[in-house]
Design a protein around this motif. Structure first.
Motif, PDB file in Angstrom:
ATOM      1  N   LEU A  27     -29.971   1.406 -34.249  1.00  0.00           N
ATOM      2  CA  LEU A  27     -30.414   1.064 -35.600  1.00  0.00           C
ATOM      3  C   LEU A  27     -30.034  -0.390 -35.888  1.00  0.00           C
ATOM      4  CD1 LEU A  27     -29.269   4.351 -37.293  1.00  0.00           C
ATOM      5  CD2 LEU A  27     -31.592   3.713 -36.623  1.00  0.00           C
ATOM      6  N   SER A  28     -30.618  -0.969 -36.940  1.00  0.00           N
ATOM      7  CA  SER A  28     -30.328  -2.381 -37.162  1.00  0.00           C
ATOM      8  C   SER A  28     -28.834  -2.553 -37.444  1.00  0.00           C
ATOM      9  CB  SER A  28     -31.178  -2.965 -38.284  1.00  0.00           C
ATOM     10  OG  SER A  28     -31.063  -2.169 -39.405  1.00  0.00           O
ATOM     11  N   GLY A  31     -25.787  -3.636 -32.972  1.00  0.00           N
ATOM     12  CA  GLY A  31     -25.218  -4.577 -32.011  1.00  0.00           C
ATOM     13  C   GLY A  31     -26.125  -4.882 -30.831  1.00  0.00           C
ATOM     14  N   LYS A  32     -27.449  -4.729 -30.981  1.00  0.00           N
ATOM     15  CA  LYS A  32     -28.389  -4.942 -29.862  1.00  0.00           C
ATOM     16  C   LYS A  32     -28.398  -6.409 -29.405  1.00  0.00           C
ATOM     17  CE  LYS A  32     -31.834  -3.394 -32.385  1.00  0.00           C
ATOM     18  NZ  LYS A  32     -31.115  -2.902 -33.557  1.00  0.00           N
ATOM     19  N   THR A  33     -28.496  -7.319 -30.390  1.00  0.00           N
ATOM     20  CA  THR A  33     -28.587  -8.737 -30.030  1.00  0.00           C
ATOM     21  C   THR A  33     -27.319  -9.175 -29.302  1.00  0.00           C
ATOM     22  OG1 THR A  33     -29.850  -8.970 -32.058  1.00  0.00           O
ATOM     23  CG2 THR A  33     -29.161 -11.006 -30.989  1.00  0.00           C
ATOM     24  N   ALA A  34     -26.154  -8.760 -29.826  1.00  0.00           N
ATOM     25  CA  ALA A  34     -24.885  -9.126 -29.185  1.00  0.00           C
ATOM     26  C   ALA A  34     -24.817  -8.510 -27.781  1.00  0.00           C
ATOM     27  CB  ALA A  34     -23.717  -8.637 -30.037  1.00  0.00           C
ATOM     28  N   TRP A  95     -22.213 -15.269 -35.408  1.00  0.00           N
ATOM     29  CA  TRP A  95     -22.961 -14.243 -34.668  1.00  0.00           C
ATOM     30  C   TRP A  95     -24.422 -14.655 -34.554  1.00  0.00           C
ATOM     31  CZ3 TRP A  95     -20.420 -10.783 -31.994  1.00  0.00           C
ATOM     32  CH2 TRP A  95     -19.114 -10.475 -32.371  1.00  0.00           C
ATOM     33  N   PRO A  96     -25.056 -14.345 -33.447  1.00  0.00           N
ATOM     34  CA  PRO A  96     -26.484 -14.688 -33.296  1.00  0.00           C
ATOM     35  C   PRO A  96     -27.336 -13.957 -34.331  1.00  0.00           C
ATOM     36  CG  PRO A  96     -25.558 -13.825 -31.227  1.00  0.00           C
ATOM     37  CD  PRO A  96     -24.513 -13.666 -32.268  1.00  0.00           C
ATOM     38  N   PRO A  98     -30.100 -11.533 -35.547  1.00  0.00           N
ATOM     39  CA  PRO A  98     -30.688 -10.373 -34.862  1.00  0.00           C
ATOM     40  C   PRO A  98     -32.191 -10.511 -34.688  1.00  0.00           C
ATOM     41  CG  PRO A  98     -30.103  -9.821 -37.121  1.00  0.00           C
ATOM     42  CD  PRO A  98     -29.645 -11.225 -36.891  1.00  0.00           C
ATOM     43  N   LYS A 337     -18.790  -2.323 -30.899  1.00  0.00           N
ATOM     44  CA  LYS A 337     -17.796  -3.063 -31.689  1.00  0.00           C
ATOM     45  C   LYS A 337     -16.395  -2.471 -31.561  1.00  0.00           C
ATOM     46  CE  LYS A 337     -21.647  -3.727 -34.868  1.00  0.00           C
ATOM     47  NZ  LYS A 337     -22.165  -3.784 -36.206  1.00  0.00           N
ATOM     48  N   ASP A 339     -13.887  -3.618 -30.429  1.00  0.00           N
ATOM     49  CA  ASP A 339     -12.813  -4.579 -30.737  1.00  0.00           C
ATOM     50  C   ASP A 339     -12.432  -4.553 -32.220  1.00  0.00           C
ATOM     51  OD1 ASP A 339     -15.412  -5.577 -31.247  1.00  0.00           O
ATOM     52  OD2 ASP A 339     -14.638  -7.605 -31.419  1.00  0.00           O
ATOM     53  N   HIS A 340     -13.117  -3.709 -33.005  1.00  0.00           N
ATOM     54  CA  HIS A 340     -12.740  -3.553 -34.417  1.00  0.00           C
ATOM     55  C   HIS A 340     -11.551  -2.621 -34.591  1.00  0.00           C
ATOM     56  CE1 HIS A 340     -16.686  -5.040 -36.287  1.00  0.00           C
ATOM     57  NE2 HIS A 340     -15.702  -5.744 -36.789  1.00  0.00           N
ATOM     58  N   ALA A 378     -19.477  -5.776 -26.948  1.00  0.00           N
ATOM     59  CA  ALA A 378     -20.311  -6.693 -26.176  1.00  0.00           C
ATOM     60  C   ALA A 378     -19.688  -8.083 -26.197  1.00  0.00           C
ATOM     61  CB  ALA A 378     -21.709  -6.722 -26.763  1.00  0.00           C
ATOM     62  N   ILE A 379     -19.190  -8.475 -27.364  1.00  0.00           N
ATOM     63  CA  ILE A 379     -18.545  -9.784 -27.513  1.00  0.00           C
ATOM     64  C   ILE A 379     -17.241  -9.538 -28.274  1.00  0.00           C
ATOM     65  CG2 ILE A 379     -18.786 -12.112 -28.460  1.00  0.00           C
ATOM     66  CD1 ILE A 379     -21.872 -11.693 -28.227  1.00  0.00           C
ATOM     67  N   ALA A 381     -14.252  -9.993 -30.390  1.00  0.00           N
ATOM     68  CA  ALA A 381     -13.918 -11.006 -31.400  1.00  0.00           C
ATOM     69  C   ALA A 381     -12.439 -10.981 -31.775  1.00  0.00           C
ATOM     70  CB  ALA A 381     -14.779 -10.768 -32.644  1.00  0.00           C
TER      71      ALA A 381
HETATM   72  P1  GDP Z   1     -28.744  -5.753 -34.106  1.00  0.00           P
HETATM   73  O1  GDP Z   1     -29.339  -5.746 -35.472  1.00  0.00           O
HETATM   74  O2  GDP Z   1     -28.675  -4.357 -33.532  1.00  0.00           O
HETATM   75  O3  GDP Z   1     -29.366  -6.733 -33.152  1.00  0.00           O
HETATM   76  O4  GDP Z   1     -27.198  -6.136 -34.300  1.00  0.00           O
HETATM   77  P2  GDP Z   1     -26.438  -7.496 -33.917  1.00  0.00           P
HETATM   78  O5  GDP Z   1     -26.228  -7.605 -32.466  1.00  0.00           O
HETATM   79  O6  GDP Z   1     -27.087  -8.633 -34.631  1.00  0.00           O
HETATM   80  O7  GDP Z   1     -25.019  -7.169 -34.568  1.00  0.00           O
HETATM   81  C1  GDP Z   1     -24.868  -7.026 -35.964  1.00  0.00           C
HETATM   82  C2  GDP Z   1     -23.496  -7.520 -36.362  1.00  0.00           C
HETATM   83  O8  GDP Z   1     -22.508  -6.650 -35.804  1.00  0.00           O
HETATM   84  C3  GDP Z   1     -23.160  -8.907 -35.811  1.00  0.00           C
HETATM   85  O9  GDP Z   1     -23.642  -9.915 -36.654  1.00  0.00           O
HETATM   86  C4  GDP Z   1     -21.638  -8.847 -35.782  1.00  0.00           C
HETATM   87  O10 GDP Z   1     -21.122  -9.046 -37.069  1.00  0.00           O
HETATM   88  C5  GDP Z   1     -21.378  -7.392 -35.404  1.00  0.00           C
HETATM   89  N1  GDP Z   1     -21.180  -7.195 -33.943  1.00  0.00           N
HETATM   90  C6  GDP Z   1     -22.100  -6.929 -32.983  1.00  0.00           C
HETATM   91  N2  GDP Z   1     -21.517  -6.766 -31.778  1.00  0.00           N
HETATM   92  C7  GDP Z   1     -20.190  -6.945 -31.972  1.00  0.00           C
HETATM   93  C8  GDP Z   1     -19.046  -6.886 -31.116  1.00  0.00           C
HETATM   94  O11 GDP Z   1     -19.112  -6.634 -29.896  1.00  0.00           O
HETATM   95  N3  GDP Z   1     -17.834  -7.108 -31.719  1.00  0.00           N
HETATM   96  C9  GDP Z   1     -17.705  -7.377 -33.062  1.00  0.00           C
HETATM   97  N4  GDP Z   1     -16.486  -7.593 -33.558  1.00  0.00           N
HETATM   98  N5  GDP Z   1     -18.752  -7.414 -33.887  1.00  0.00           N
HETATM   99  C10 GDP Z   1     -19.977  -7.207 -33.361  1.00  0.00           C
END
Ligand code: GDP
Length: 463
Positions: A27-28, A31-34, A95-96, A98, A337, A339-340, A378-379, A381
């Motif tokens: 879902l949005s 964490g797909k982009t990360a 963060w990149p 999405p 995530k 690492d949270h 994935a990344i 933090a």
């Molecule tokens: P998408 O909408 O599924 O592409 O989600 P994103 O990859 O853009 O992730 C959404 C948000 O989740 C990011 O802007 C980060 O704030 C958080 N996030 C995603 N992956 C990680 C991770 O591995 N670690 C941490 N701490 N936050 C993450």
């Protein structure tokens, strides 16, 4: 080299090259982009300084390197890896952005084959990995294919209770006043559809409710503004038999036609064009945000995951089987995530995800699909460590908040079981959003268990 020998070598080498289409969804904000950014980043460091100790290819010293290949399909947008890396290397890093639509990237991964016979002829083989990113919301639309407009409307109307009911007030008041048999008022229909779409967005943003239909309405991609995404469930009072007689140019007739068109051309088309071609699937689930948000959000996330899984339920007479011949043989569910929370909580994240997934898995016929659950960052933090509280060492995380201020905290315990009433009453789970760590340009991104995920998804292809 004599030409026969060279041709044999070329032929064997082509035979040794493999291809896998790996899809990543969730879902949005799952964490797909990360995840995709990290996956590309980790593999591109494979030949130089891999940070992938849990990947058997690396343990065996057979990984030679990877690079991005020219974009494979002209009709699909490219995954924007360069912009993602730029964001992560900014000072301070961010963060990149999405992706909001389907996107794709191809990697060529070079490795030393395992089989001595292959190695004798060619010391290198290539695995082409096409990574496809698509919003999990699109999978929420599968049930529409087996529901008529009136069945779908009845189902949606039944969901308008509690928080959803409150958020729906604007569009339901207007929609209930529509005369189904009057000639279609295009402007009014577009207006209510806009309110309906705003309601779906509000469910996600304010209610933490992710199970929204149609999924394309919240992430329309190139369809934004088109009539095919301008309908809504019929909530006006009329009995079904009377509605069935509404003319095709009436308000009801136009809404029904748009719904039918959406099912055939948007939903079914996605399954035929994209889903049918996937070999392996990653489903990312953010289990932590709903724990933060409360019981309604958590329950809704479970519903959404159950719904996502319907797309993998092939069965002999299943809807999917009737649409096409699916070929996915492995699904990785990853709780993102990680690492949270402190590392001692990671096993709980996995067991929680397993429980969410298993209930749905057991109830359905999943043929020939291998499935695994794991946790991942994935990344990464944050940095795990200890702090001294009243002379005692306690686990803690260090990181930076989005405004760049440093923070050390203990975010709380993750329940190992589906949380019961007592968990929500004694809710001690709370965490902020961390910004990414400042990573050196030439080093692989810090992560937690991306290597384990890669090993499961691709390990058997590096033969
Ligand atoms: P998408 O909408 O599924 O592409 O989600 P994103 O990859 O853009 O992730 C959404 C948000 O989740 C990011 O802007 C980060 O704030 C958080 N996030 C995603 N992956 C990680 C991770 O591995 N670690 C941490 N701490 N936050 C993450």
């Amino acid at each position: 080299m004599p030409s026969v020998k060279r041709r044999v070598k070329q032929w064997v080498s082509r035979g040794a090259d493999r291809h896998v289409r790996l899809a990543v969804t969730g879902l949005s904000r799952a964490g797909k982009t990360a995840f995709i950014t990290s996956l590309i980043n980790q593999l591109t460091h494979l030949g130089t300084e891999p940070n992938l100790p849990l990947m058997s290819l690396v343990q065996q010293g057979r990984g030679l390197g990877a690079r991005r290949e020219p974009h494979p399909h002209m009709h699909l947008p490219a995954f924007d890896y360069d912009s993602a890396m730029q964001a992560l290397h900014q000072t301070p890093p961010v963060w990149p952005s999405p992706t909001r639509d389907v996107s794709e990237v191809r990697l060529a991964v070079r490795y030393r084959p395992q089989s001595a016979a292959l190695r004798a002829i060619n010391e290198m083989a290539t695995l082409y990995v096409d990574i496809v990113d698509y919003p999990g919301e699109w999978l929420l639309d599968l049930p529409l294919l087996s529901q008529s407009y009136s069945q779908w409307s009845a189902k949606q109307a039944g969901l308008l209770t509690g928080r959803r009911g409150e958020l729906a007030a604007t569009w339901t008041t207007k929609a209930a006043a529509l005369d189904p048999f009057a000639p279609a008022d295009e402007k009014m229909l577009a207006d209510i559809a806009e309110d309906y779409t705003a309601f779906l967005h509000q469910c996600k943003a304010h209610g933490g409710l992710h199970w929204v239909q149609p999924g394309r309405f919240v992430l329309p991609g190139e369809l934004a503004g088109a009539p095919v995404v301008q309908f809504f469930p019929w909530v006006g009072k009329q009995d079904e038999q009377a509605l069935a007689k509404a003319g095709k140019d009436s308000n009801y007739g136009v809404l029904k036609a748009r719904y039918d068109y959406y099912c055939e051309h948007v939903v079914a088309n996605f399954y035929r064009e994209h889903f049918a071609k996937i070999d392996r699937q990653v489903i990312l689930v953010d289990t932590l945000q709903p724990l933060n948000a409360g019981p309604a959000a958590f329950h809704d996330m479970r519903l959404a995951v159950e719904q996502l899984m319907q797309s993998f339920k092939y069965g002999k007479s299943g809807l999917m089987k009737r649409l096409f011949s699916p070929r996915i043989d492995k699904v990785l569910f990853a709780a993102t995530k990680a690492d949270h929370v402190t590392p001692d909580q990671h096993p709980n994240m996995v067991s929680l995800l397993q429980q969410i997934v298993h209930q749905a898995w057991q109830q359905a016929a999943f043929e020939g699909i291998d499935m695994r659950c794991q946790s991942v960052a994935a990344i990464e933090a944050t940095t795990p460590g200890y702090v001294s509280v009243k002379g005692e060492n306690q686990r803690a995380l260090k990181g930076f908040l989005a405004d760049n201020s440093p923070v050390t905290l203990y975010p709380g315990d993750v329940p190992a079981q589906l949380p019961e009433e007592t968990f929500w009453q004694a809710q001690g789970f709370d965490f902020p959003s961390f910004r990414p760590q400042q990573a050196p340009l030439d080093a692989p991104l810090p992560h937690i268990r991306m290597d384990k995920a890669l090993d499961y998804l691709l390990g058997d292809k590096f033969r």
